[in-house]
Scaffold this motif. Structure first.
Motif, PDB file in Angstrom:
ATOM      1  N   LEU A   1     106.800  65.419  75.223  1.00 51.17           N
ATOM      2  CA  LEU A   1     105.806  66.160  74.425  1.00 51.17           C
ATOM      3  C   LEU A   1     104.391  65.987  74.996  1.00 51.17           C
ATOM      4  CD1 LEU A   1     105.076  67.665  71.682  1.00 51.17           C
ATOM      5  CD2 LEU A   1     104.760  65.384  70.710  1.00 51.17           C
ATOM      6  N   VAL A   2     103.668  67.090  75.042  1.00 51.71           N
ATOM      7  CA  VAL A   2     102.265  67.049  75.453  1.00 51.71           C
ATOM      8  C   VAL A   2     101.422  67.583  74.303  1.00 51.71           C
ATOM      9  CG1 VAL A   2     100.545  67.885  77.102  1.00 51.71           C
ATOM     10  CG2 VAL A   2     102.893  67.423  77.878  1.00 51.71           C
ATOM     11  N   VAL A   3     100.422  66.794  73.889  1.00 51.60           N
ATOM     12  CA  VAL A   3      99.470  67.283  72.888  1.00 51.60           C
ATOM     13  C   VAL A   3      98.061  67.158  73.448  1.00 51.60           C
ATOM     14  CG1 VAL A   3     100.929  66.698  70.904  1.00 51.60           C
ATOM     15  CG2 VAL A   3      99.254  65.029  71.715  1.00 51.60           C
ATOM     16  N   ARG A   4      97.230  68.124  73.120  1.00 52.72           N
ATOM     17  CA  ARG A   4      95.819  68.074  73.505  1.00 52.72           C
ATOM     18  C   ARG A   4      95.012  67.593  72.317  1.00 52.72           C
ATOM     19  NH1 ARG A   4      94.505  70.351  78.233  1.00 52.72           N
ATOM     20  NH2 ARG A   4      96.312  71.189  79.328  1.00 52.72           N
ATOM     21  N   THR A   5      94.021  66.738  72.579  1.00 55.28           N
ATOM     22  CA  THR A   5      93.172  66.244  71.496  1.00 55.28           C
ATOM     23  C   THR A   5      91.841  66.975  71.536  1.00 55.28           C
ATOM     24  OG1 THR A   5      92.494  64.427  72.946  1.00 55.28           O
ATOM     25  CG2 THR A   5      94.225  63.960  71.340  1.00 55.28           C
ATOM     26  N   PRO A   6      91.289  67.292  70.359  1.00 56.11           N
ATOM     27  CA  PRO A   6      90.019  68.032  70.313  1.00 56.11           C
ATOM     28  C   PRO A   6      88.838  67.137  70.687  1.00 56.11           C
ATOM     29  CG  PRO A   6      90.739  67.496  68.091  1.00 56.11           C
ATOM     30  CD  PRO A   6      91.819  67.024  69.014  1.00 56.11           C
ATOM     31  N   ALA A   7      87.694  67.759  70.980  1.00 56.56           N
ATOM     32  CA  ALA A   7      86.501  66.999  71.378  1.00 56.56           C
ATOM     33  C   ALA A   7      85.937  66.200  70.205  1.00 56.56           C
ATOM     34  CB  ALA A   7      85.444  67.948  71.928  1.00 56.56           C
TER      35      ALA A   7
ATOM     36  N   ALA B   1     108.658  59.801  75.929  1.00 55.62           N
ATOM     37  CA  ALA B   1     107.335  59.879  76.558  1.00 55.62           C
ATOM     38  C   ALA B   1     106.484  60.922  75.836  1.00 55.62           C
ATOM     39  CB  ALA B   1     107.485  60.235  78.034  1.00 55.62           C
ATOM     40  N   ILE B   2     105.253  60.567  75.539  1.00 58.70           N
ATOM     41  CA  ILE B   2     104.306  61.511  74.942  1.00 58.70           C
ATOM     42  C   ILE B   2     103.012  61.447  75.737  1.00 58.70           C
ATOM     43  CG2 ILE B   2     102.963  62.091  72.880  1.00 58.70           C
ATOM     44  CD1 ILE B   2     105.194  60.963  71.201  1.00 58.70           C
ATOM     45  N   THR B   3     102.462  62.611  76.029  1.00 55.75           N
ATOM     46  CA  THR B   3     101.219  62.655  76.805  1.00 55.75           C
ATOM     47  C   THR B   3     100.098  63.220  75.941  1.00 55.75           C
ATOM     48  OG1 THR B   3     102.475  62.954  78.837  1.00 55.75           O
ATOM     49  CG2 THR B   3     100.133  63.517  78.909  1.00 55.75           C
ATOM     50  N   PHE B   4      98.976  62.503  75.932  1.00 54.19           N
ATOM     51  CA  PHE B   4      97.769  62.960  75.237  1.00 54.19           C
ATOM     52  C   PHE B   4      96.772  63.426  76.295  1.00 54.19           C
ATOM     53  CE2 PHE B   4      99.819  59.981  72.443  1.00 54.19           C
ATOM     54  CZ  PHE B   4      99.641  60.510  71.173  1.00 54.19           C
ATOM     55  N   VAL B   5      96.282  64.632  76.146  1.00 53.85           N
ATOM     56  CA  VAL B   5      95.296  65.164  77.084  1.00 53.85           C
ATOM     57  C   VAL B   5      94.000  65.380  76.315  1.00 53.85           C
ATOM     58  CG1 VAL B   5      94.752  66.987  78.739  1.00 53.85           C
ATOM     59  CG2 VAL B   5      97.148  66.359  78.314  1.00 53.85           C
ATOM     60  N   ASP B   6      92.919  64.697  76.733  1.00 58.00           N
ATOM     61  CA  ASP B   6      91.669  64.829  75.978  1.00 58.00           C
ATOM     62  C   ASP B   6      90.912  66.091  76.378  1.00 58.00           C
ATOM     63  OD1 ASP B   6      90.169  64.319  78.249  1.00 58.00           O
ATOM     64  OD2 ASP B   6      89.781  62.218  77.755  1.00 58.00           O
ATOM     65  N   ALA B   7      89.780  66.332  75.728  1.00 57.82           N
ATOM     66  CA  ALA B   7      89.047  67.589  75.913  1.00 57.82           C
ATOM     67  C   ALA B   7      88.529  67.744  77.339  1.00 57.82           C
ATOM     68  CB  ALA B   7      87.895  67.666  74.907  1.00 57.82           C
ATOM     69  N   GLU B   8      88.386  66.602  78.054  1.00 63.35           N
ATOM     70  CA  GLU B   8      87.933  66.664  79.449  1.00 63.35           C
ATOM     71  C   GLU B   8      89.095  66.862  80.417  1.00 63.35           C
ATOM     72  OE1 GLU B   8      85.172  63.734  78.442  1.00 63.35           O
ATOM     73  OE2 GLU B   8      84.417  65.719  77.905  1.00 63.35           O
ATOM     74  N   GLY B   9      90.312  66.836  79.888  1.00 64.81           N
ATOM     75  CA  GLY B   9      91.472  67.038  80.744  1.00 64.81           C
ATOM     76  C   GLY B   9      92.142  65.758  81.218  1.00 64.81           C
ATOM     77  N   THR B  10      91.623  64.598  80.783  1.00 66.13           N
ATOM     78  CA  THR B  10      92.240  63.328  81.180  1.00 66.13           C
ATOM     79  C   THR B  10      93.540  63.122  80.388  1.00 66.13           C
ATOM     80  OG1 THR B  10      90.038  62.429  81.510  1.00 66.13           O
ATOM     81  CG2 THR B  10      91.858  60.827  81.398  1.00 66.13           C
TER      82      THR B  10
END
Lengths: 408, 107
Positions: free
Chosen positions: B98-104, B3-12
């Motif tokens: 794994l959790v990664v945040r994506t930039p705006a 499982a991998i989670t992508f979190v966008d700049a708005e927090g979604t």
């Protein structure tokens, strides 16, 4: 439109299908390709060793589930040989009939053949598709020497690949400089020096008269001045030609490639086209632009046109070529370059050639300078203004030499 | 599958299942994660698959190699210590969760 047929499964064909779904199109999409492999990325074919099924899967554009999950019907291993636009039908080599309301052509390009004796011998390789790349890798594993005909991107990438595999490599280029159609002379000269330093024998202004027949197999080349160069096999990389046969049979306007406008529309309102099979008007001439970026951009715009969205994206063209450890990235247009200014020292193998027109930045070629490339690409797309004095000083971070026009 | 989670700049947050051996970038493309642009398809030529790796997984993903390190100097969004190009993150079993945040911005 309820039914779309996309002919071609390269970058452009797959992107048209993907973008249509992203745009919300929920009708039928049939994606047809002559190759049997799941659609794959083309750039890695000439940039690293490709061997075996595993490597082929690694370069797939999408997994097979991607297409089935989105209701994209894939027809692989069948070439489209006839299209009836009025009837809205196409016919494949296996006798399949596909009905459509609109048609998208992403036919790609085919390799240009070298018109000299011996090029039909076994051991003469071209490099365009995955099977070609598998053959090249297999040859590099067995052979000890190769002659590469053509000092353009593909030839030099193949040469660097062979050299990295330990082969004795000779590059034969008919022009007086490498990549002459695409880069500034100073970059050509630097690459000749840098490739020679890495052990590649680069011969410029050298015209191949024939491929030598050694016992029924390619055994090197003979040049116009009588010099012969022996090798275990020969690679030919002398450019590509847009595939236009199908479009011609449909009566579309052709000018070396399928003519498209910035909306990816062809001369027939029922047909869009994208990628290496197309040409578009630039600077008063029809020109092709063979790059992943152009294929993707035209495909996205084709999908917009098909969905009735009249707002094509406009982006500055860019391209990359990884030749062993030499990483070249280019952005912008060289059509009306008046002045070229260097940032960094070409001999160091790490420098940027900044192209100017009327004092403004119009493009750049970056050698082993990926961070600078990213800054330049962004600046050209946003219209930022460059301070040339700062930009030419490689001790100053490149982003410090740009400002937005409204803040000047 | 991990499982991998992508979190966008708005927090979604969007959680996907990805195969071991593929890159985080290609898994994102497969699942239409729009914040991963991936213009060059993983050839280390475009710097448009920038992510910030959540600190829990810093040791698991390790440090960028020299060429990636240099390309991170050209990302559109600010480079942070957690910055990586997701095309260079090959998925292993240890990355499950794994959790990664994506930039705006990527371009």
């Amino acid at each position: 439109m309820r039914r779309l047929a996309v002919v071609g499964t390269g970058h452009a064909g797959v992107q048209i299908a993907a973008s249509l779904r992203e745009n919300g199109f929920d009708g039928q999409i049939t994606l047809l390709g002559a190759e049997t492999h799941l659609p794959y990325q083309r750039p890695p074919l000439s940039k690293g060793k490709i061997s075996g099924i595993e490597a082929a899967q690694k370069i797939a554009l999408r997994g097979s589930a991607y297409y089935s999950d989105r209701g994209i019907d894939m027809v692989l291993g069948e070439r489209v040989y006839e299209v009836d636009l009025d009837a809205g039908t196409l016919l494949t080599t296996r006798g399949r009939v596909v009905e459509f309301d609109r048609l998208a052509l992403a036919l790609g390009a085919k390799v240009r053949h070298l018109p000299v004796p011996g090029t039909d011998l076994p051991g003469v390789l071209y490099l365009r598709d995955l099977d070609d790349a598998l053959r090249l890798t297999a040859h590099c594993e067995r052979a000890t020497s190769v002659v590469v005909i053509g000092g353009g991107f593909i030839g030099l990438e193949a040469a660097a690949l062979a050299r990295t595999s330990g082969l004795a490599v000779t590059v034969v280029e008919a022009d007086a400089r490498l990549m002459g159609r695409s880069v500034a002379p100073i970059v050509s000269d630097a690459f000749a020096t840098l490739h020679r330093e890495r052990g590649i024998d680069v011969r410029l202004s050298a015209r191949v008269e024939e491929v030598i027949d050694r016992g029924g197999h390619a055994g090197g080349v003979r040049l116009a001045d009588g010099v012969t160069i022996d090798s275990d096999f020969v690679v030919v990389g002398v450019g590509v030609l847009p595939r236009t046969g199908l479009a011609k049979s449909m009566g579309l306007q052709i000018a070396g490639g399928i003519v498209v406008d910035p909306h990816s529309r062809t001369s027939d309102a029922r047909v869009v086209a994208a990628g290496d099979c197309t040409v578009s008007a630039r600077d008063g001439r029809y020109r092709s632009l063979e790059s992943v970026h152009n294929a993707t951009l035209q495909a996205k715009n084709a999908a917009k046109t098909l969905c009735g969205i009249d707002d094509p994206d406009v982006e500055v063209p860019w391209f990359w070529s990884h030749q062993g450890d030499l990483k070249l990235q280019m952005v912008g247009d060289r059509l009306d370059v008046q002045e070229t200014v260097l940032r960094g020292e070409p001999g160091s193998g790490k420098f940027v050639a900044l192209h100017l027109s009327g004092g403004a930045l119009v493009g750049a070629e970056c050698v082993n300078s990926p961070a600078d490339f990213a800054v330049l690409k962004r600046a050209l797309n946003t219209g930022a203004v460059m301070d040339l004095r700062l930009a030419a000083d490689s001790a100053v971070p490149l982003k410090d030499s740009f400002s937005q026009p409204d803040s000047v | 599958m991990v499982a991998i989670t992508f979190v966008d700049a708005e927090g979604t947050a969007r959680r996907i299942q990805a195969a071991v051996g593929q890159s985080v970038m290609s898994a994102a493309v497969e699942h239409d994660i729009p914040e991963i642009v991936a213009d060059c398809g993983g050839s280390l030529a475009c710097s448009t698959c920038h992510v910030y790796v959540e600190s829990d997984f810093a040791d698991v993903v390790g440090e960028p190699a020299d060429d990636e390190d240099e390309m991170l100097g050209g990302t559109a969004a600010e480079r942070l210590p957690a910055s990586r190009l997701s095309c260079q993150l090959e998925i292993t079993d240890a990355m499950d969760g794994l959790v990664v945040r994506t930039p705006a911005v990527q371009l």
